[in-house]
Design a protein around this motif. Structure first.
Motif, PDB file in Angstrom:
ATOM      1  N   VAL A  31     -26.191  20.178  96.268  1.00  0.00           N
ATOM      2  CA  VAL A  31     -27.384  19.375  96.540  1.00  0.00           C
ATOM      3  C   VAL A  31     -27.353  18.856  97.968  1.00  0.00           C
ATOM      4  O   VAL A  31     -28.335  18.977  98.726  1.00  0.00           O
ATOM      5  CB  VAL A  31     -27.477  18.204  95.541  1.00  0.00           C
ATOM      6  N   VAL A  32     -26.223  18.270  98.346  1.00  0.00           N
ATOM      7  CA  VAL A  32     -26.090  17.703  99.694  1.00  0.00           C
ATOM      8  C   VAL A  32     -26.180  18.795 100.757  1.00  0.00           C
ATOM      9  O   VAL A  32     -26.844  18.617 101.789  1.00  0.00           O
ATOM     10  CB  VAL A  32     -24.759  16.937  99.818  1.00  0.00           C
ATOM     11  N   PHE A  33     -25.543  19.915 100.512  1.00  0.00           N
ATOM     12  CA  PHE A  33     -25.530  20.982 101.515  1.00  0.00           C
ATOM     13  C   PHE A  33     -26.920  21.553 101.758  1.00  0.00           C
ATOM     14  O   PHE A  33     -27.331  21.729 102.914  1.00  0.00           O
ATOM     15  CB  PHE A  33     -24.575  22.093 101.095  1.00  0.00           C
ATOM     16  N   THR A  34     -27.660  21.858 100.704  1.00  0.00           N
ATOM     17  CA  THR A  34     -29.005  22.417 100.892  1.00  0.00           C
ATOM     18  C   THR A  34     -29.944  21.397 101.522  1.00  0.00           C
ATOM     19  O   THR A  34     -30.813  21.753 102.319  1.00  0.00           O
ATOM     20  CB  THR A  34     -29.589  22.928  99.562  1.00  0.00           C
ATOM     21  N   ALA A  35     -29.751  20.120 101.179  1.00  0.00           N
ATOM     22  CA  ALA A  35     -30.559  19.068 101.803  1.00  0.00           C
ATOM     23  C   ALA A  35     -30.254  18.968 103.288  1.00  0.00           C
ATOM     24  O   ALA A  35     -31.163  18.840 104.125  1.00  0.00           O
ATOM     25  CB  ALA A  35     -30.295  17.732 101.114  1.00  0.00           C
ATOM     26  N   LEU A  36     -28.964  19.032 103.628  1.00  0.00           N
ATOM     27  CA  LEU A  36     -28.557  18.967 105.034  1.00  0.00           C
ATOM     28  C   LEU A  36     -29.129  20.144 105.822  1.00  0.00           C
ATOM     29  O   LEU A  36     -29.597  19.982 106.952  1.00  0.00           O
ATOM     30  CB  LEU A  36     -27.033  18.959 105.125  1.00  0.00           C
ATOM     31  N   CYS A  37     -29.122  21.318 105.213  1.00  0.00           N
ATOM     32  CA  CYS A  37     -29.680  22.499 105.888  1.00  0.00           C
ATOM     33  C   CYS A  37     -31.179  22.343 106.110  1.00  0.00           C
ATOM     34  O   CYS A  37     -31.706  22.719 107.166  1.00  0.00           O
ATOM     35  CB  CYS A  37     -29.390  23.753 105.071  1.00  0.00           C
ATOM     36  N   GLY A  38     -31.884  21.806 105.111  1.00  0.00           N
ATOM     37  CA  GLY A  38     -33.309  21.548 105.283  1.00  0.00           C
ATOM     38  C   GLY A  38     -33.572  20.571 106.404  1.00  0.00           C
ATOM     39  O   GLY A  38     -34.508  20.738 107.201  1.00  0.00           O
ATOM     40  N   LEU A  39     -32.724  19.544 106.503  1.00  0.00           N
ATOM     41  CA  LEU A  39     -32.878  18.534 107.557  1.00  0.00           C
ATOM     42  C   LEU A  39     -32.579  19.132 108.932  1.00  0.00           C
ATOM     43  O   LEU A  39     -33.332  18.912 109.892  1.00  0.00           O
ATOM     44  CB  LEU A  39     -31.949  17.357 107.262  1.00  0.00           C
ATOM     45  N   LEU A  40     -31.510  19.900 109.052  1.00  0.00           N
ATOM     46  CA  LEU A  40     -31.117  20.458 110.350  1.00  0.00           C
ATOM     47  C   LEU A  40     -32.058  21.556 110.837  1.00  0.00           C
ATOM     48  O   LEU A  40     -32.195  21.776 112.039  1.00  0.00           O
ATOM     49  CB  LEU A  40     -29.690  21.010 110.261  1.00  0.00           C
TER      50      LEU A  40
END
Length: 303
Positions: A31-40
């Motif tokens: 969850v955190v990783f895909t969210a971080l990728c969306g943000l970056l």
């Protein structure tokens, strides 16, 4: 609430690790990783402290969803070998503590997201928590073998939330990220459910292998893997991503479909040697990390 197990007296060993376990940290990592990728990958700039706070809010929201899921399903978890040692069925926490922890964490995560980014992202985070708890956990999971298909939306929200935290608006690219996770979820989870199907049968959960049988489940795994591969290539085909993403997504999707074909075209297995299914499940996790990592690498290469 789902029927709770008979709770043993709370163990003196109950501590922060039990509360941490309620958040389903392994699931939260994706969850955190895909969210971080969306943000970056989102256009625009966000202060590093606010970006960190936004990702923390998403992590806390995911953890709250996991805690509320375990609170509601304590009785179900007690019937399944792979979940019997969770804090609630094992008697290390009482249900009231778990409920208060989950609700408090959910509320804090939403307020933190609102403070760190914008109300649009906070609204998307709220929707993801409510969807996972009420639509998936309470409504879909105990009623239909399509629970993973529809419920997959809950785990697909994070890249949208990360993107909206930066931009305040929704675009086609984060929707494609959402669809990628949405299509990835059935083959990922059904591969798991094939080799733990007896657990779901014991808990009376209508997972696809329990209700429809192994054969149809295997065919569905292959079908969704093909659909997922098409969605994975869409950002490249539509011009939202470049060559780096296109190559990684193509190679990884080809391997994913090949492993899914091995599972999907395999006959019903009467023993416990489900190595292709376990191999697909393990690779599916690596797949999501590498493809979403390629989204970020591709974005930063173009800057």
């Amino acid at each position: 609430m789902a029927q709770s197990p008979t709770m043993s007296p709370l163990s003196s060993s109950a501590d922060w690790r039990d509360l941490y376990a309620l958040t389903k940290p392994r699931v939260m990592t994706l969850v955190v990783f895909t969210a971080l990728c969306g943000l970056l990958a989102a256009p625009g700039h966000m202060h590093p402290v606010l970006a960190f706070s936004s990702i923390l809010a998403i992590a806390l929201g995911g953890g709250a969803s996991g805690a509320l899921n375990q609170w509601y399903e304590a009785g179900i978890d007690a019937k399944m070998k792979r979940t019997q040692d969770r804090p609630l069925p094992a008697g290390r926490l009482d249900p009231r503590t778990a409920l208060q922890f989950g609700v408090g964490l959910a509320a804090f995560s939403v307020f933190l997201m609102w403070f760190a980014s914008n109300w649009h992202a906070a609204l998307w985070l709220t929707a993801s928590i409510l969807f996972y708890v009420f639509i998936y956990t309470i409504w879909l999971k105990p009623r239909t073998p399509q629970n993973i298909v529809i419920g997959g939306a809950a785990g697909a929200f994070p890249p949208i939330i990360g993107w909206v935290a930066v931009t305040g608006t929704l675009d086609v690219y984060p929707v494609l990220m959402f669809l990628l996770v949405f299509m990835w979820t059935p083959p990922h989870f059904w591969a798991l459910s094939l080799f733990v199907r007896m657990d779901y049968a014991a808990a009376d959960i209508p997972m696809m292998p329990v209700v429809a049988g192994e054969g149809p489940t295997r065919k569905q795994i292959l079908l969704y893997a093909i659909l997922m591969a098409l969605v994975a290539l869409a950002p490249w085909a539509l011009g939202y991503a470049g060559l780096i993403y296109g190559v990684v997504a193509s190679v990884m999707s080809l391997i994913f479909v090949a492993l899914s074909a091995h599972v999907g075209l395999r006959r019903t297995v009467t023993d416990d040697k489900m190595l292709p299914e376990k191999r697909l499940f393990a690779f599916s996790i690596l797949y999501l990390f590498l493809v979403f990592g390629a989204i970020v690498a591709d974005h930063w290469w173009k800057l």
